[in-house]
Design a protein around this motif. Structure first.
Motif, PDB file in Angstrom:
ATOM      1  N   GLU A 312     -47.810 -34.243  35.355  1.00  0.00           N
ATOM      2  CA  GLU A 312     -46.409 -33.852  35.213  1.00  0.00           C
ATOM      3  C   GLU A 312     -46.183 -32.448  35.763  1.00  0.00           C
ATOM      4  O   GLU A 312     -45.164 -32.168  36.395  1.00  0.00           O
ATOM      5  CB  GLU A 312     -46.010 -33.926  33.740  1.00  0.00           C
ATOM      6  CG  GLU A 312     -44.527 -33.740  33.518  1.00  0.00           C
ATOM      7  CD  GLU A 312     -44.135 -33.903  32.064  1.00  0.00           C
ATOM      8  OE1 GLU A 312     -45.019 -33.815  31.192  1.00  0.00           O
ATOM      9  OE2 GLU A 312     -42.940 -34.117  31.801  1.00  0.00           O
ATOM     10  N   PRO A 322     -34.260 -42.688  47.724  1.00  0.00           N
ATOM     11  CA  PRO A 322     -33.120 -42.996  46.850  1.00  0.00           C
ATOM     12  C   PRO A 322     -33.561 -43.081  45.386  1.00  0.00           C
ATOM     13  O   PRO A 322     -34.739 -43.301  45.109  1.00  0.00           O
ATOM     14  CB  PRO A 322     -32.644 -44.370  47.336  1.00  0.00           C
ATOM     15  CG  PRO A 322     -33.240 -44.554  48.680  1.00  0.00           C
ATOM     16  CD  PRO A 322     -34.508 -43.764  48.693  1.00  0.00           C
ATOM     17  N   GLY A 323     -32.624 -42.941  44.502  1.00  0.00           N
ATOM     18  CA  GLY A 323     -32.966 -43.049  43.084  1.00  0.00           C
ATOM     19  C   GLY A 323     -32.903 -41.678  42.424  1.00  0.00           C
ATOM     20  O   GLY A 323     -32.818 -40.651  43.074  1.00  0.00           O
ATOM     21  N   ASP A 324     -32.984 -41.722  41.107  1.00  0.00           N
ATOM     22  CA  ASP A 324     -32.782 -40.555  40.271  1.00  0.00           C
ATOM     23  C   ASP A 324     -34.076 -39.733  40.243  1.00  0.00           C
ATOM     24  O   ASP A 324     -35.071 -40.143  39.655  1.00  0.00           O
ATOM     25  CB  ASP A 324     -32.399 -41.083  38.872  1.00  0.00           C
ATOM     26  CG  ASP A 324     -32.175 -39.990  37.866  1.00  0.00           C
ATOM     27  OD1 ASP A 324     -32.545 -38.830  38.129  1.00  0.00           O
ATOM     28  OD2 ASP A 324     -31.632 -40.314  36.792  1.00  0.00           O
ATOM     29  N   ALA A 325     -34.069 -38.559  40.897  1.00  0.00           N
ATOM     30  CA  ALA A 325     -35.289 -37.750  41.001  1.00  0.00           C
ATOM     31  C   ALA A 325     -35.742 -37.248  39.630  1.00  0.00           C
ATOM     32  O   ALA A 325     -36.939 -37.112  39.383  1.00  0.00           O
ATOM     33  CB  ALA A 325     -35.062 -36.577  41.949  1.00  0.00           C
ATOM     34  N   ASP A 326     -34.793 -36.986  38.749  1.00  0.00           N
ATOM     35  CA  ASP A 326     -35.179 -36.531  37.410  1.00  0.00           C
ATOM     36  C   ASP A 326     -35.912 -37.629  36.651  1.00  0.00           C
ATOM     37  O   ASP A 326     -36.869 -37.377  35.917  1.00  0.00           O
ATOM     38  CB  ASP A 326     -33.934 -36.098  36.616  1.00  0.00           C
ATOM     39  CG  ASP A 326     -33.288 -34.866  37.210  1.00  0.00           C
ATOM     40  OD1 ASP A 326     -34.015 -34.067  37.827  1.00  0.00           O
ATOM     41  OD2 ASP A 326     -32.066 -34.712  37.079  1.00  0.00           O
ATOM     42  N   TRP A 327     -35.432 -38.830  36.824  1.00  0.00           N
ATOM     43  CA  TRP A 327     -36.107 -39.959  36.175  1.00  0.00           C
ATOM     44  C   TRP A 327     -37.505 -40.134  36.768  1.00  0.00           C
ATOM     45  O   TRP A 327     -38.472 -40.374  36.046  1.00  0.00           O
ATOM     46  CB  TRP A 327     -35.283 -41.239  36.347  1.00  0.00           C
ATOM     47  CG  TRP A 327     -35.899 -42.432  35.687  1.00  0.00           C
ATOM     48  CD1 TRP A 327     -36.259 -42.552  34.382  1.00  0.00           C
ATOM     49  CD2 TRP A 327     -36.236 -43.676  36.312  1.00  0.00           C
ATOM     50  NE1 TRP A 327     -36.798 -43.798  34.149  1.00  0.00           N
ATOM     51  CE2 TRP A 327     -36.785 -44.507  35.318  1.00  0.00           C
ATOM     52  CE3 TRP A 327     -36.099 -44.174  37.606  1.00  0.00           C
ATOM     53  CZ2 TRP A 327     -37.220 -45.807  35.596  1.00  0.00           C
ATOM     54  CZ3 TRP A 327     -36.514 -45.460  37.875  1.00  0.00           C
ATOM     55  CH2 TRP A 327     -37.076 -46.261  36.874  1.00  0.00           C
ATOM     56  N   ALA A 330     -39.684 -37.683  35.212  1.00  0.00           N
ATOM     57  CA  ALA A 330     -40.021 -38.058  33.835  1.00  0.00           C
ATOM     58  C   ALA A 330     -41.038 -39.195  33.794  1.00  0.00           C
ATOM     59  O   ALA A 330     -41.796 -39.324  32.822  1.00  0.00           O
ATOM     60  CB  ALA A 330     -38.752 -38.463  33.086  1.00  0.00           C
ATOM     61  N   MET A 331     -41.048 -39.995  34.812  1.00  0.00           N
ATOM     62  CA  MET A 331     -41.950 -41.143  34.819  1.00  0.00           C
ATOM     63  C   MET A 331     -43.368 -40.788  35.303  1.00  0.00           C
ATOM     64  O   MET A 331     -44.275 -41.586  35.158  1.00  0.00           O
ATOM     65  CB  MET A 331     -41.375 -42.272  35.690  1.00  0.00           C
ATOM     66  CG  MET A 331     -40.144 -42.955  35.104  1.00  0.00           C
ATOM     67  SD  MET A 331     -40.422 -43.616  33.442  1.00  0.00           S
ATOM     68  CE  MET A 331     -39.698 -42.316  32.459  1.00  0.00           C
TER      69      MET A 331
ATOM     70  N   GLY C 761     -32.459 -43.471  33.509  1.00  0.00           N
ATOM     71  CA  GLY C 761     -32.240 -42.054  33.229  1.00  0.00           C
ATOM     72  C   GLY C 761     -31.187 -41.850  32.156  1.00  0.00           C
ATOM     73  O   GLY C 761     -31.337 -41.027  31.249  1.00  0.00           O
ATOM     74  N   SER C 785     -40.997 -37.447  27.433  1.00  0.00           N
ATOM     75  CA  SER C 785     -40.203 -36.237  27.458  1.00  0.00           C
ATOM     76  C   SER C 785     -38.829 -36.613  27.988  1.00  0.00           C
ATOM     77  O   SER C 785     -38.689 -37.540  28.772  1.00  0.00           O
ATOM     78  CB  SER C 785     -40.852 -35.202  28.361  1.00  0.00           C
ATOM     79  OG  SER C 785     -41.028 -35.760  29.643  1.00  0.00           O
ATOM     80  N   PRO C 787     -35.826 -36.371  30.236  1.00  0.00           N
ATOM     81  CA  PRO C 787     -35.407 -35.747  31.486  1.00  0.00           C
ATOM     82  C   PRO C 787     -33.945 -35.382  31.368  1.00  0.00           C
ATOM     83  O   PRO C 787     -33.206 -36.010  30.627  1.00  0.00           O
ATOM     84  CB  PRO C 787     -35.590 -36.860  32.498  1.00  0.00           C
ATOM     85  CG  PRO C 787     -35.340 -38.111  31.706  1.00  0.00           C
ATOM     86  CD  PRO C 787     -35.755 -37.827  30.294  1.00  0.00           C
ATOM     87  N   ARG C 790     -29.509 -36.676  35.542  1.00  0.00           N
ATOM     88  CA  ARG C 790     -28.315 -36.148  36.181  1.00  0.00           C
ATOM     89  C   ARG C 790     -27.153 -37.100  36.097  1.00  0.00           C
ATOM     90  O   ARG C 790     -26.011 -36.694  36.100  1.00  0.00           O
ATOM     91  CB  ARG C 790     -28.588 -35.844  37.654  1.00  0.00           C
ATOM     92  CG  ARG C 790     -29.532 -34.695  37.856  1.00  0.00           C
ATOM     93  CD  ARG C 790     -29.907 -34.641  39.315  1.00  0.00           C
ATOM     94  NE  ARG C 790     -30.349 -35.955  39.751  1.00  0.00           N
ATOM     95  CZ  ARG C 790     -30.379 -36.322  41.024  1.00  0.00           C
ATOM     96  NH1 ARG C 790     -29.971 -35.512  41.962  1.00  0.00           N
ATOM     97  NH2 ARG C 790     -30.818 -37.530  41.351  1.00  0.00           N
TER      98      ARG C 790
END
Lengths: 353, 190, 793
Positions: A312, A322-327, A330-331, C761, C785, C787, C790
């Motif tokens: 991490e 594409p897609g949610d970078a924050d997710w 987290a993954m 998300g 955790s 996130p 967004r």
């Protein structure tokens, strides 16, 4: 229909003939393996070659063999379906078989080759688009433009390595047998990459990937692949995680490795994995019967958890694909942990559910 | 423009086409074999699936020049092959798709049926999960896949002499009218 | 008009022989064997290929267009621009704001600017690169709230409403008063994100202009008649000089129910060049055409008594229309008008506003205008149930609007099988024993809905029939039905075939259908608003009964018996009282032709007077409403945030299932699409106003391994005005999928998802918020955790 740019096609029958054709034509020639990466890119005018050299008719490039010294050698034109279903690969290099089984969808695995997947062009939501689309925003660093849309003011292309098999092969210590106008060479996959999304590999023009070689692995080798994607088929990885766990006869971890892809231009090895896991006891009974939550309280489970934390901290997916970078961020620990546990259990792949 | 030597549905054909033409373009616009559809332009939907030496590939990402000497089967080839092998009418997969309602708009189904045919050729008794996996590269927008999976199950069951699982809606609405007019019915029992 | 006659629920000859049982589709084997002809399969001798130049800017004035270099390219036959097609069109006569090619300004990235016809696609593409367009950029509106607040620069100039496309404010009963007096009130915000149809067949049109001036256009359309009218208007040709044909259609879902740029371009290019012209959109262009489901920001406030009876519902809705009006006027009404069942509202107000933005234009997608409000309201209903400690199915039962009644907004409801739908999903899902008891991470949710079976509002006002049909009887014993109805895969031609066969006592193979050809077929308005089975079905019965009377009369005269003794069944004419008297139907046809001259009949359907007596009161007024209930089962991975939809039980009241296999197919396909919209699909633009991923790789249609198990449960309420009692089945069953899924997630993990789509998300963010708010769920083992997703709201 979205058309290919105009080009001629050559179908050489041998590696030598292919290299000669490529060398003669110079940069206006490109290599076609399965076509599943190249042809969409050509339809998007990411390249406009005059000559496409198809390797499909070169028989020597396809096939899986076990060399006398125990090296598993896979011809570059072996299809991903063949790799995924090969008993030899499944038994000796489970992470590779799993990764190959999760590339795209069934037809693309029938067409796509191991060599093609290793050499897959980097991907980004701002580049894998039509000429019109890219022109509407003034193009980008990787092709025809000067601006990076992922990293504001970025000067280095961060398009993502998206090849599922590469991280698996890296955990297996694989090397690539290359052949070009100046002869043959072998390069460790670890040393093959360049941190540049425009062209992320040390492969010269007219140089062909002939074979992927996996050195002999110890008896207690275990491996798994984990792939994060939105759908359970077709999609490229939003995150790809290969895990290796070699268990010694003393039932302790002898070696371990984790490589993560779909972050930036090259796959990234998580640091300190071997150091953290080496010597940690493996309880087969517990692995077979305990729930994940219980398992995580064991010495092995705690070590896995600390590797997930390492990953991490070390792995930072960019908003390139594409897609949610924050997710995706987290993954990282979740998939690292699940993939390592799957490797330990001789299970996997870690996937949609 | 080169002359290509292609084997399509058992025929040896010579076709003139430029190098950058895909197999899909040659099939549709040179040979008039328009049963292979194009839906996405670039390998994302599976509508153009054909069999190459018996395995499903995407014709939109295959250069026609690279399949010379290999056997191409399109949707138009299934019925004649079935008849040539002593069968009557459409291939059992095609027939099952029709009888199960799997052909709504039908546009994706040429590819879907060829994926199903290839699966049953290599594994006549696949599990439900294997069927879903084998069809997971063919997008369908109409059916929600349910009647497609029922069609594949029907084809499998008929080949094996088994009765397929009743469908969720059969109990309530069709129990009393199921016996009528079997000749042109969509009833599944043979 | 005969069409308003009720045909009755009964089988024409005792028992139904065809209707009610699963039958092959009329075109099934043609589709199965690859011989069915779709628009791009049409190839004409000497045909040219056309391509469209599109705007790379979201909002700009066109300063100049120079096509000389394109015209100079060998192989290029013509280039046209907006100046060549200056007449505006639009499917709604009062809001015609589209040009086939942009005139003076462009309004979204992808707006068509010029079209080229050339000897092949490669040459046409090359020519596009040689057209030089100079633009003067304008401020681009990407946020609907900005369009509401700011009117300069105007996206469409010269409108007094500025960038507001349409506002509808309607109030029924004392809403504020009744909500204020309610025992419980829930007020909340909900979001629908925007999705598109993504039929697998891209749009395609082919035009041919004959030497004598007849223009023929083959198009992948679901509204042949409107395309016919629009072509005549824009090309300024008399309609009788134009013939529009819909070939076999590769899916539509509302995405082919506007006239589109390519239809006008191929027509004009064919007229200009004297050659047939084809244009096939790329998948990327299909995303720019769009007309998909409108993004909506929805605010709802509802009040109920302590026993759960709804007192008042108050809605405020902001609709992002994109760059053109399309069906937007209707969308704005539907967003409010279609919510007033299956539950009785004591009072209701909705204030919905559609604004223009510089995005691909939105329009009708399966469940037009009502999927978004239905999502919001059905989640809110669960919130009310929770406050009242009522079972979610129970609160829905208690508010049942009833059958043969009128809704708060004046809509006439006839048959209503909603309670039976609730019973079915409750039983099949094991609701009573399983809901709330599946353990942390797994849950069940319910939702209901209603939808129209067509409306009494033709998009251009006229008193002619909405559906017409013509029958021709051949001496071979074949009956041909000519219908303007558009079979878009839903099987409407099969429905016509089945009804003709049932009425005339023929086997299915003796009935063929010619459809959606404006030269050959009587007008039908098209495949939208779930109108075809109901209206074309009734028209078909109407025509058959006229024809059948002649046949029966001829046979009766021949046998010298009372006509009431004659029956037509299974290809024979029979005397009910004398078993010795029977003849093949073909002989009966011959007798009738001898007696009555060449045989044929027409039939039609028009709706009765419907709707509330107020402005807009007829929009959404339907001769019959379908009703649906879903139970959705989900599992939630609290570590990844991923929702897995395990199963959907779909109970749908379709009146009568004329072909239950086709009805089930519509129900399953609807639920699949709804779940996909909830979990995967998102039609969104990036910060440049450019579609994020206009491809079937980036726009996520579920594959076979992403689709839940779908269990269709057919409920038959036998509508007094539907053909044999049938109502719609193609759109209604989509609606409850989204809210039922949200409600199931609440049952599974206790978070209320109100903002679509439910990406992992957002789920993780909601779970993290829940953890902060309350002590963790005792069974929760989440170690993920959180996130800072967004996308979270």
């Amino acid at each position: 229909m979205l058309r290919l740019p105009k080009f001629e096609v050559a179908t050489p029958k041998s590696v030598g003939e292919a290299i000669a054709l490529l060398a003669e034509a110079g940069p206006s020639a490109v290599v076609l393996a399965g076509g599943t990466d190249l042809l969409p890119n050509l339809k998007h005018e990411l390249a406009t070659p005059e000559l496409v050299v198809s390797l499909g008719a070169i028989r020597e490039l396809a096939g899986i063999r076990l060399a006398d010294d125990g090296t598993l050698a896979i011809g570059a034109m072996t299809t991903l379906e063949t790799v995924a279903s090969s008993e030899l690969v499944r038994a000796r290099a489970p992470a590779l078989a799993q990764a190959a089984s999760l590339v795209a969808g069934p037809q693309l695995r029938t067409m796509g080759t191991l060599g093609g997947n290793v050499l897959l062009d980097t991907r980004c939501q701002w580049i894998n688009q039509s000429y019109f689309w890219r022109s509407a925003l003034g193009f980008c660093l990787k092709k025809d433009g000067t601006k990076c849309h992922v990293v504001e003011g970025g000067k280095k292309c961060v398009a993502a390595a998206s090849n599922d098999t590469a991280p698996a092969l890296m955990t297996l210590g694989a090397s690539l047998a290359l052949e070009g106008p100046s002869g043959k060479r072998s390069v460790a996959l670890d040393d093959f990459w360049v941190a540049d999304g425009i062209y992320n590999k040390k492969l010269a023009h007219a140089e062909l990937l002939v074979e992927v070689r996996i050195p002999p692995l110890p008896q207690g080798h275990r491996g798994a692949y984990g792939k994060l994607r939105e759908r359970a088929s077709i999609d490229f990885p939003l995150l790809g995680i290969a895990a290796r766990l070699d268990v010694g006869t003393d039932q302790r971890v002898a070696h371990a490795d984790v490589v993560v892809t779909a972050l930036a231009a090259q796959p990234r090895r998580v640091k300190l994995v071997a150091e953290t896991l080496r010597g940690v006891p493996i309880d087969e009974h517990e692995l077979a019967h305990a729930e994940n939550a219980t398992l995580e309280t064991s010495a092995f489970g705690r070590a896995v958890r600390s590797i997930a934390e390492l990953a991490e901290k070390q792995c930072h997916p960019l908003p390139n694909v594409p897609g949610d970078a924050d997710w995706r961020q987290a993954m990282v620990p979740v998939f690292v942990r699940r993939t390592l546990l799957a490797a330990a259990r001789r299970a996997g792949p870690v996937h949609a559910d | 423009m080169g002359v290509l030597h292609l084997k399509i549905n058992g025929d040896d054909l010579e076709v003139a086409a430029p190098g950058h033409w895909t197999l899909l373009e040659v099939l549709r616009y040179r040979l008039g074999l328009t049963g292979s559809k194009q839906g996405c332009d670039k390998g994302d939907c599976g509508a153009c699936t054909v069999l190459l030496d018996g395995k499903p590939v995407l014709a939109c990402l295959t250069l026609a020049a690279t399949v010379q000497g290999r056997h191409v089967t399109t949707i138009e080839g299934l019925l004649p092959a079935h008849v040539a092998a002593g069968g009557k009418g459409a291939d059992p997969v095609q027939d099952a798709f029709d009888r199960c309602g799997a052909l709504q708009c039908g546009f994706c189904q040429s590819g879907m049926m060829l994926s199903a045919r290839a699966l049953l050729n290599r594994n006549p008794q696949p599990s439900d999960a294997e069927i879903k996996d084998a069809l997971s590269g063919n997008l369908c927008r109409c059916t929600g896949y349910t009647q497609i999976l029922q069609a594949v199950e029907l084809a499998i069951c008929e080949a094996a002499g088994r009765t397929p699982t009743p469908r969720s809606w059969e109990r309530a609405s069709c129990a009393d009218s199921g016996a009528a007019s079997a000749s042109d019915s969509g009833e599944r029992s043979a | 008009m005969a069409a308003r006659d009720r045909h009755g629920l009964d089988a024409p000859w005792g028992d139904f022989r065809i209707v009610g049982s699963p039958k092959r589709k009329i075109d099934g084997l043609a589709k199965a064997t690859g011989s069915a002809v779709y628009a791009d399969d049409v190839v004409l001798p000497g045909m040219l290929h056309a391509k469209t130049l599109r705007s790379p800017l979201a909002h700009a004035r066109i300063v100049s267009i120079d096509a000389s270099a394109a015209l100079a390219l060998p192989g290029v036959h013509a280039v046209i621009t907006g100046r060549d097609l200056p007449v505006k069109y639009g499917v709604i006569p009062w809001t015609q704001d589209e040009n086939a090619l942009a005139v003076d300004k462009v309004r979204f990235i992808g707006d068509p600017v010029a079209a080229v016809a050339a000897i092949d696609e490669d040459t046409a593409n090359e020519a596009l690169k040689r057209i030089h367009v100079e633009y003067e950029p304008l401020h681009a509106y990407l946020d609907p709230r900005e369009s509401l607040a700011r009117h300069e620069p105007a996206i469409h100039e010269g409108r007094k409403e500025g960038n507001v496309s349409k506002n509808v404010l309607l109030e029924f009963g004392p809403v504020d008063e009744l909500i204020a007096k309610s025992d419980v009130i829930v007020e909340d915000d909900y979001t629908f994100h925007g999705t598109t149809h993504a039929a697998i067949e891209p749009h395609c049109a082919v035009a041919h202009a004959s030497a004598d001036g007849l223009l023929t256009v083959w198009s992948a359309t679901q509204i042949t008649h409107y395309v016919h009218r629009a072509l005549a208007r824009v090309l300024e040709l008399p309609p009788h000089k134009i013939r529009v044909i819909q070939p076999c259609l590769g899916g539509a879902f509302g995405g082919k129910s506007d006239p589109f740029s390519l239809e006008f371009c191929v027509a004009l290019l064919a007229l200009r060049t004297g050659r047939p012209v084809k244009m096939l959109y790329t998948r990327e262009e299909v995303f720019y055409c769009h007309r998909g489901r409108h993004p909506m920001q929805l605010h709802y406030r509802s009040g109920a008594t302590k026993d759960g009876k709804l007192q008042g519902v108050d809605a405020k809705i902001l609709i992002d229309g994109g760059s053109y009006s399309s069906f937007g006027l209707v969308t704005t009404y539907y967003a409010g008008q279609l919510l007033t069942g299956p539950y009785a509202f004591q009072s209701y107000r909705f204030d919905s506003t559609r604004v223009f933005t510089n995005k691909p234009p939105c329009g009708p997608k399966r469940g037009h205008g009502s999927v978004q409000p239905r999502f919001a309201f059905e989640v809110q209903l669960d919130q009310l149930a929770e406050k009242l400690a009522l079972d979610p199915i129970e609160i829905r039962r208690r508010n049942f609007v009833g059958e043969h009644t009128t809704t708060v907004n004046g809509q006439r409801i006839t048959s209503n099988g909603f309670l039976a739908c609730l019973d079915e999903v409750e039983r099949a899902s094991g609701w009573k024993t399983r809901r709330g008891k599946l353990g942390y991470g797994r849950g069940l949710g319910v939702a209901g809905s209603m939808y129209i079976s067509g409306t009494n509002y033709p998009v251009y006002p006229n008193k002619m029939p909405q559906a017409g049909i013509q029958l021709k009887v051949d001496r071979s014993g074949l009956v041909l039905a000519f219908t303007g109805g558009n079979d878009i895969g839903q099987g409407s031609n099969s429905v016509v075939q089945a009804i003709v066969a049932e009425e005339l006592g023929l086997p299915l193979e003796r009935v063929r259908v010619v459809a959606a050809d404006t030269d050959l077929c009587p007008v039908d308005l098209g495949a939208y608003s779930s109108r075809v089975t109901f209206m074309v079905g009734n028209a078909t019965i109407d025509a058959c009964r006229k024809l059948r009377a002649q046949i029966v009369a001829a046979v009766a005269a021949h046998w010298q018996v009372d006509p009431r003794r004659v029956r037509l069944v299974e290809g024979e004419a029979l005397d009910l009282e004398d078993g010795a008297k029977h003849m093949p139907i073909v002989e009966a046809f011959h007798l009738a032709e001898e007696r009555f001259d060449t045989l044929g009949a027409t039939g039609s359907y028009n709706t009765p007077e419907l709707g509330g007596k107020y402005r807009g009161g007829t929009i959404g007024a339907s001769p019959a409403y379908s009703f649906t209930a879903h139970v959705v089962e989900v599992s939630v991975d609290v570590e990844t945030g991923r929702i897995r939809c395990e199963k959907v039980w779909i109970a749908h009241d379709c009146g009568r299932a004329l072909n239950p296999m086709l009805v089930a197919g519509q129900m399953e396909g609807s639920a699949y699409m709804g779940i996909a919209e909830a979990l995967l699909e998102e039609h969104t633009l990036n910060r440049y106003g450019l579609h994020r991923g206009p491809s079937l790789l980036d726009y996520k249609l579920p594959t076979s391994v992403d689709t839940p198990e779908l269990a269709a449960l057919i409920v038959e309420s036998l509508d007094p005005e539907g053909p044999y009692g049938a109502k719609e089945a193609g759109e209604g069953p989509l609606h409850p999928s989204l809210p039922a899924l949200s409600n199931a997630v609440y049952d599974a993990v206790g978070v209320r998802l109100k903002h679509l789509p439910f990406t992992p998300g957002k789920v993780l963010a909601a779970l993290a918020e829940q953890t902060e708010r309350v002590a963790p769920h005792p069974l929760a083992t989440s170690t993920a955790s959180a996130p800072g997703a967004r996308g979270a709201h």
